[in-house]
Design a protein around this motif. Structure first.
Motif, short mmCIF file in Angstrom:
data_model
loop_
_atom_site.label_atom_id
_atom_site.label_comp_id
_atom_site.label_asym_id
_atom_site.label_seq_id
_atom_site.Cartn_x
_atom_site.Cartn_y
_atom_site.Cartn_z
N GLY A 149 -26.95 -26.93 -24.04
CA GLY A 149 -25.93 -25.88 -24.00
C GLY A 149 -25.62 -25.37 -25.39
O GLY A 149 -26.35 -25.63 -26.35
N PHE A 150 -24.53 -24.63 -25.49
CA PHE A 150 -24.05 -24.15 -26.79
C PHE A 150 -23.12 -25.20 -27.40
O PHE A 150 -22.42 -25.92 -26.70
CB PHE A 150 -23.29 -22.84 -26.63
N MET A 151 -23.11 -25.25 -28.72
CA MET A 151 -22.24 -26.20 -29.43
C MET A 151 -20.78 -25.87 -29.19
O MET A 151 -20.41 -24.69 -29.01
CB MET A 151 -22.55 -26.15 -30.94
N ILE A 152 -19.94 -26.90 -29.17
CA ILE A 152 -18.51 -26.71 -29.00
C ILE A 152 -17.78 -27.30 -30.21
O ILE A 152 -18.37 -28.00 -31.03
CB ILE A 152 -17.99 -27.39 -27.71
N GLY A 153 -16.51 -26.99 -30.34
CA GLY A 153 -15.70 -27.54 -31.42
C GLY A 153 -15.08 -26.46 -32.29
O GLY A 153 -15.46 -25.28 -32.23
N THR A 154 -14.12 -26.86 -33.11
CA THR A 154 -13.35 -25.93 -33.93
C THR A 154 -14.24 -25.11 -34.86
O THR A 154 -14.09 -23.89 -34.98
CB THR A 154 -12.32 -26.70 -34.77
N ALA A 155 -15.19 -25.78 -35.53
CA ALA A 155 -16.00 -25.09 -36.54
C ALA A 155 -16.79 -23.94 -35.93
O ALA A 155 -16.80 -22.82 -36.48
CB ALA A 155 -16.94 -26.08 -37.22
N VAL A 156 -17.46 -24.18 -34.81
CA VAL A 156 -18.28 -23.12 -34.22
C VAL A 156 -17.42 -22.05 -33.54
O VAL A 156 -17.80 -20.87 -33.51
CB VAL A 156 -19.33 -23.67 -33.24
N GLU A 157 -16.29 -22.44 -32.98
CA GLU A 157 -15.42 -21.44 -32.37
C GLU A 157 -14.91 -20.46 -33.43
O GLU A 157 -14.85 -19.25 -33.22
CB GLU A 157 -14.24 -22.10 -31.65
N ARG A 158 -14.54 -21.00 -34.59
CA ARG A 158 -14.08 -20.13 -35.68
C ARG A 158 -15.21 -19.28 -36.25
O ARG A 158 -14.97 -18.19 -36.79
CB ARG A 158 -13.45 -20.98 -36.79
N ALA A 159 -16.42 -19.76 -36.13
CA ALA A 159 -17.58 -19.01 -36.60
C ALA A 159 -18.03 -17.96 -35.57
O ALA A 159 -18.94 -17.18 -35.84
CB ALA A 159 -18.73 -19.95 -36.91
N GLY A 160 -17.40 -17.95 -34.40
CA GLY A 160 -17.70 -16.93 -33.39
C GLY A 160 -18.85 -17.28 -32.47
O GLY A 160 -19.64 -16.42 -32.10
N ILE A 161 -18.95 -18.56 -32.06
CA ILE A 161 -20.06 -18.99 -31.21
C ILE A 161 -20.13 -18.18 -29.92
O ILE A 161 -21.24 -17.87 -29.44
CB ILE A 161 -19.97 -20.51 -30.91
N ILE A 162 -19.00 -17.79 -29.36
CA ILE A 162 -19.01 -17.02 -28.12
C ILE A 162 -19.64 -15.64 -28.36
O ILE A 162 -20.49 -15.18 -27.59
CB ILE A 162 -17.59 -16.87 -27.54
N ARG A 163 -19.22 -15.00 -29.44
CA ARG A 163 -19.76 -13.68 -29.78
C ARG A 163 -21.26 -13.75 -30.07
O ARG A 163 -22.04 -12.92 -29.61
CB ARG A 163 -19.00 -13.13 -30.99
#
Length: 512
Positions: A359-373
């Motif tokens: 899957g896609f990585m989860i966690g604060t660092a990737v969310e702030r880096a825009g993993i969803i986008r």
């Protein structure tokens, strides 16, 4: 014409073709760099080329060809246009005639619908000429405008031999592929001296914009070459996969079997869903011997992207790499995939997805880096691709990673699976823990707790049984590893007649 006038002309041509002063040629040797015209000899099939603009700025006396060679020749038998900086002339810097020559060779490539190659080795704009070459309608900005206009119409290749400074750094940025020579190539918007002066940062050129940094950290570089000869060979190999323009079919080559040392696919893939293995072994067992050309090899290594041949026909491969970060998709790997998918789709190269993704990585660092986008960017590129595309579930495809790797919801021409494959929202271990966490913690006896966990995992495994998924048409076929190559060859031969328009509209609103 008198013989005397012809002799004067030949003498003038020879003088211009020598480039700058001898001391600058000596400097090239010290840097292990080739003279621009020697680079062209290595690039072209033979020494014949048509050159225009040779006499640009000839009256200046010290600016032969105004520091850039613009030529037309053959690469792999295909006509190509080339722009090549001459670093022996004012460090390859741009004047007004330099810019005009570059614009004209771009216009020629567009009219002829042939690939355009940029051999870059330039210190950037000549500040003394900025009024003439920088802001106007046919100023330097026009070069980048043309690159955007040509993108997806003809292949654009950049080989970076030396610096590509300031605004000039956008030439590689707008190309389809950037090949950089280790220790010599660099690209940056502001030099180390400027960085120190403006923002107080002390940094070396290699750290700021060196070839290895761009090929492994920023992702601006696609191929890191040990020397100039290797860089030019890489460009020739890359172009061998591509048609002259988007209206033509990719070139075919002699069909070959896989490399003789290739492992049996069944022996490569572990039964344990979490055990690492090398996806490169799967690739080499599938594709024609010695045909795999990896792109962005050093960048976001949890995902593999590259060109190859299957029975002599070009394909583009997007594959998860379980031995790096478990094959989880990150921000950079999503960008890497989106870019590569778009490249292949633009020039009619079929796509093969080899999925083994948690899957896609989860966690604060990737969310702030825009993993969803960034994940949406990958999924958008994959969904929009109208070339033949096949998804193979090699071992597992969980969560949104399933979507990103061209699952059945995204209309691949086929979604097939190897016999041990699993498709699910998440793996059995994570799923049981997510659903029954409180109940598991409430069971005090360790043996009873473990028995409960095993029972629930077994139930979950039954829910995601591959034959149940095939029964519900979630996968189109279950293929034994020994037959996978032949199955893919047969399918691509059938799907080559595919014609599809994804959506009638001006253009999408990209999730970038």
């Amino acid at each position: 014409m008198s013989k005397h006038l012809e002799e004067i002309l030949q003498e003038k041509i020879a003088q211009i073709q020598q480039g700058g002063d001898a001391k600058y040629h000596e400097k090239l040797k010290e840097q292990n760099k080739l003279f621009v015209r020697d680079r062209l000899k290595l690039l072209f099939d033979d020494e014949f080329m048509v050159e225009d603009g040779l006499f640009a700025n000839v009256m200046a006396g010290d600016l032969p060809a105004d520091g850039v060679v613009t030529a037309i020749g053959k690469v792999n038998g295909q006509t190509v246009c080339v722009m090549a900086n001459d670093s022996t002339v004012k460090a390859g810097s741009w004047g007004s005639r330099t810019v005009e020559k570059i614009i004209r060779i771009q216009e020629t490539a567009e009219k002829m619908r042939v690939p355009l190659i940029y051999l870059v080795d330039s210190a950037g704009a000549r500040i003394t000429d900025q009024l003439e070459m920088f802001p106007g309608r046919r100023g330097a900005g026009r070069i980048f405008y043309n690159q955007v206009k040509l993108s997806g119409k003809i292949p654009q290749v950049c080989i970076l031999f030396g610096p590509s400074a300031a605004g000039g750094a956008y030439i590689p940025a707008f190309c389809d592929i950037v090949i950089m020579v280790d220790k010599n190539a660099s690209m940056y918007l502001g030099s180390p001296r400027m960085a120190e002066m403006v923002i107080g940062e002390k940094v070396t050129l290699e750290e700021l914009g060196g070839a290895r940094m761009h090929c492994s950290v920023s992702g601006c570089g696609d191929v890191l070459a040990a020397n100039e000869e290797e860089a030019i060979r890489a460009a020739r190999t890359y172009l061998s996969f591509f048609p002259a323009n988007y209206t033509q079919q990719p070139p075919l080559a002699e069909a070959k079997g896989p490399v003789e040392t290739a492992k049996d696919i069944a022996s490569i893939v572990p039964e344990n869903q979490n055990a690492p293995f090398n996806m490169h072994d799967i690739i080499h067992a599938l594709v024609d011997a010695d045909s795999f050309f990896e792109i962005k090899k050093l960048f976001a290594q949890e995902l593999i992207t590259g060109l190859a041949r299957l029975d002599g026909k070009p394909i583009g491969i997007i594959a998860n790499q379980p031995r790096v970060k478990g094959g989880v998709l990150f921000v950079d790997s999503a960008d890497k995939a989106a870019r590569f998918i778009t490249l292949c789709d633009a020039f009619g190269i079929p796509l093969l997805f080899l999925a083994d993704v948690p899957g896609f990585m989860i966690g604060t660092a990737v969310e702030r880096a825009g993993i969803i986008r960034h994940g949406a960017k990958m999924i958008s590129a994959m969904a929009e691709a109208t070339v033949p595309k096949i998804s193979v579930i090699v071992r597992k495809a969980y969560g949104a990673g399933l979507y990103a790797m061209a699952s059945s919801a995204f209309e691949p021409d086929a979604c097939i699976a190897l016999p041990g494959a699993q498709i699910a929202v998440m793996g059995p271990e994570a799923a049981v823990n997510a659903v029954y966490s409180n109940k598991i913690q409430a069971i005090e006896d360790p043996a009873e707790r473990q028995a409960f966990i095993q029972e629930k995992r077994k139930e979950y495994q039954e829910d995601i049984d591959l034959y149940l998924l095939a029964s519900n048409l979630i996968v189109d076929a279950i293929v034994p590893p020994s037959s996978l190559r032949q199955d893919l060859i047969a399918r691509y031969e059938i799907y080559k007649h595919k014609r599809q328009v994804f959506s009638e509209r001006k253009h999408p609103v990209y999730p970038v």
